[in-house]
Design a protein around this motif. Structure first.
Motif, PDB file in Angstrom:
ATOM      1  N   LEU A  42       0.784   6.586  -6.781  1.00  0.00           N
ATOM      2  CA  LEU A  42      -0.380   7.467  -6.915  1.00  0.00           C
ATOM      3  C   LEU A  42       0.047   8.932  -6.938  1.00  0.00           C
ATOM      4  CD1 LEU A  42      -3.469   8.025  -6.844  1.00  0.00           C
ATOM      5  CD2 LEU A  42      -3.294   7.952  -4.343  1.00  0.00           C
ATOM      6  N   LEU A  43       0.961   9.313  -6.058  1.00  0.00           N
ATOM      7  CA  LEU A  43       1.408  10.703  -6.004  1.00  0.00           C
ATOM      8  C   LEU A  43       2.029  11.126  -7.336  1.00  0.00           C
ATOM      9  CD1 LEU A  43       2.967  10.912  -2.429  1.00  0.00           C
ATOM     10  CD2 LEU A  43       0.700  11.651  -3.183  1.00  0.00           C
TER      11      LEU A  43
ATOM     12  N   GLN B  39      -5.554  -1.447  -4.917  1.00  0.00           N
ATOM     13  CA  GLN B  39      -5.498  -1.755  -3.490  1.00  0.00           C
ATOM     14  C   GLN B  39      -6.201  -3.084  -3.194  1.00  0.00           C
ATOM     15  OE1 GLN B  39      -3.202   0.991  -1.313  1.00  0.00           O
ATOM     16  NE2 GLN B  39      -4.363  -0.740  -0.578  1.00  0.00           N
TER      17      GLN B  39
ATOM     18  N   TRP C 267      -6.423   3.456  -8.553  1.00  0.00           N
ATOM     19  CA  TRP C 267      -5.659   3.221  -7.332  1.00  0.00           C
ATOM     20  C   TRP C 267      -6.466   2.381  -6.339  1.00  0.00           C
ATOM     21  CZ3 TRP C 267      -7.186   5.380  -2.543  1.00  0.00           C
ATOM     22  CH2 TRP C 267      -6.299   5.139  -1.491  1.00  0.00           C
TER      23      TRP C 267
ATOM     24  N   SER D  59       0.827  -1.208   0.000  1.00  0.00           N
ATOM     25  CA  SER D  59       0.000   0.000   0.000  1.00  0.00           C
ATOM     26  C   SER D  59       0.862   1.259   0.000  1.00  0.00           C
ATOM     27  CB  SER D  59      -0.928   0.004   1.221  1.00  0.00           C
ATOM     28  OG  SER D  59      -1.804  -1.102   1.196  1.00  0.00           O
ATOM     29  N   LEU D  60       1.974   1.225   0.722  1.00  0.00           N
ATOM     30  CA  LEU D  60       2.878   2.383   0.737  1.00  0.00           C
ATOM     31  C   LEU D  60       3.517   2.598  -0.625  1.00  0.00           C
ATOM     32  CD1 LEU D  60       4.608   1.892   4.222  1.00  0.00           C
ATOM     33  CD2 LEU D  60       2.838   3.554   3.607  1.00  0.00           C
TER      34      LEU D  60
ATOM     35  N   PHE E 267       0.913   3.982  -2.928  1.00  0.00           N
ATOM     36  CA  PHE E 267       0.625   5.391  -2.640  1.00  0.00           C
ATOM     37  C   PHE E 267       1.689   6.292  -3.271  1.00  0.00           C
ATOM     38  CE2 PHE E 267       0.829   9.174   0.144  1.00  0.00           C
ATOM     39  CZ  PHE E 267      -0.471   9.635  -0.033  1.00  0.00           C
TER      40      PHE E 267
END
Length: 479
Positions: free
Chosen positions: A200-201, A421, A417, A193-194, A197
């Motif tokens: 995603l950024l 997940q 995203w 998940s990290l 993320f």
């Protein structure tokens, strides 16, 4: 008695029906094919009248070759070569490689034929097919490609987590002082998940920053590959210590170029995969290996950011396919010639143990996996945005139409995203690899059928194919 319809009349009727299906969506884009659009000159007039799009800034190399090569390499080239050769042997590995590249080559020819016959905007394969055969056909293919990209993104994220834990996890191969990361299902999901993320950024900023970062990653990956090839020759024969956990460790041999090693690695020897604890077979190994060949649409998915998509997509994709095939073949051959099967089955990350400088391989694994994850996240979001713009799924995808001032579809990025997940809940790369392979095989078959349908309908503005013996054969024409 009325005269029987000629084959030409039948083909014209089929083409008329196809155009009636596609006409409403072609009109939205200002693309209305006609009989006169058959010539390249008239197609140029139709597309040249549009004003330059500021979002279209990527060249063939940066927009197609780089993301396609990185997507096709990803985690497989660094973390699954030993898995494939160790279980399948060199001969079956070579068979898998040829079959996989035969499949994607046919699809590449179909994409080339479709992309060179009109204006190509954002949405990749979905846009090209929906504007030719209608939204129903294009939407079904687009949905399959979208789900395939979502699952593939999850595969690459899980692969990156696996590579990190192999070194720094509590059961990793490094000295105890370096094993700082606790392991377990919940922790693996947290790490994934990290990583997601972070992807995603980058994707929320836009494809431009990704393309700049991707070129640097492309250089790093190719430098690491050079060190791997050099290591086969430079590193002397040695024993490699393999540690699966604190209770299991053994030694395996890197023999250097040895004909006995090649002979022992020629044939298949399927056994249990240590990451899933499942017994492997030809189908399960092929499913994992095929994930290293599924990035051919990475350039097509960037069609909305390419300066000249109709020319860049076929040129860049063909270059990437040829380059990756040569690299995979050399890696299969050299691995079979130098590493005994115990090493290949016991440590999928063995390239690090036999490299002239092990951190090089870690750099390649981390950068390639991260890049492939971002590429699939961006590509999937572009497909979803195109589906949403055509209102194929109504209010369900309405938020996916939202774009930033720079044209970045951040609504679709957030949708994608969230789905990735869910994919991370699977937990293991090899488990979900088969699902990804099925999605891609069905999507590739649909693209080939779409090209065949255009041949059968004798579309007057579809000159990128010829008919011989009843089968459509791709004819590469670059505007």
């Amino acid at each position: 008695m009325p005269a029987a319809a000629s084959p030409r009349d039948s083909r014209e009727d089929a083409w008329t029906w196809l155009q009636e299906r596609a006409q409403p969506h072609q009109a939205q884009e200002g693309v209305v094919p006609s009989r006169g659009s058959q010539s390249k000159a008239s197609r140029g007039l139709a597309t040249g009248a549009a004003q330059p799009d500021p979002a279209r800034q990527l060249s063939t190399f940066f927009g197609v070759v780089v993301p396609t090569v990185l997507s096709m390499f990803s985690i497989v080239v660094f973390m699954r070569i030993g898995f494939v050769v160790g279980h399948a042997g060199f001969l079956q590995s070579l068979l898998m490689l040829v079959v996989a590249y035969l499949i994607i080559s046919l699809t590449v020819l179909s994409v080339c034929a479709i992309s060179t016959n009109g204006a190509v905007k954002a949405g990749g394969a979905y846009f090209m097919i929906s504007r030719t055969l209608g939204p129903e056909f294009g939407g079904s293919i687009g949905l399959m490609f979208y789900l395939a990209n979502v699952c593939a993104c999850g595969v690459y994220v899980l692969g990156l987590v696996e590579a990190i834990l192999d070194v720094f996890g509590a059961d990793g191969s490094e000295p105890p002082s370096a094993r700082a990361l606790p392991q377990g299902y919940a922790y693996n999901f947290l790490y994934g998940s990290l990583v997601l993320f972070l992807c995603l950024l980058v994707c929320l900023v836009g494809a431009q920053i990704y393309s700049r970062a991707a070129f640097f990653i492309f250089l790093v990956v190719n430098l690491v590959l050079l060190t791997i090839f050099a290591s086969f020759f430079a590193v002397p024969p040695q024993e490699v210590s393999v540690s699966r956990d604190s209770n299991q460790s053994f030694n395996a041999s890197f023999t250097g170029f040895n004909i006995s090693t090649l002979r022992d690695n020629l044939y298949a020897s399927y056994s249990r995969d240590y990451t899933t604890n499942n017994v492997m077979s030809f189908a399960t190994v092929f499913a994992v290996m095929f994930n290293g060949c599924t990035g051919i649409m990475a350039g097509s998915n960037m069609s909305g950011e390419l300066r000249n998509a109709s020319s860049s997509i076929p040129r860049g994709t063909i270059v990437a396919v040829v380059y990756t095939f040569v690299i995979y073949f050399l890696l299969f051959f050299m691995t079979s010639f130098t590493c005994e099967r115990t090493l290949l089955k016991g440590d999928y990350g063995f390239f690090r143990a036999i490299n002239v400088w092990p951190p090089f391989v870690l750099m390649g694994i981390y950068s390639a996996s991260l890049s492939a994850s971002m590429s699939n996240l961006i590509g999937a979001s572009r497909i979803l945005h195109a589906l949403a713009k055509d209102d194929l799924f109504g209010l369900v995808l309405a938020p996916a139409k939202i774009v930033s001032k720079g044209g970045n579809p951040w609504g679709a990025v957030l949708y994608t995203w969230a789905l990735v997940q869910l994919v991370l809940l699977v937990g293991k790369l090899n488990t979900i690899a088969g699902i990804v392979t099925v999605f891609y095989l069905v999507a590739y078959a649909a693209v080939d059928l779409a090209c065949l349908a255009l041949v059968g309908a004798s579309a007057p503005n579809f000159g990128g194919v010829t008919v011989g013996g009843g089968w459509g054969v791709g004819e590469l024409r670059f505007p």
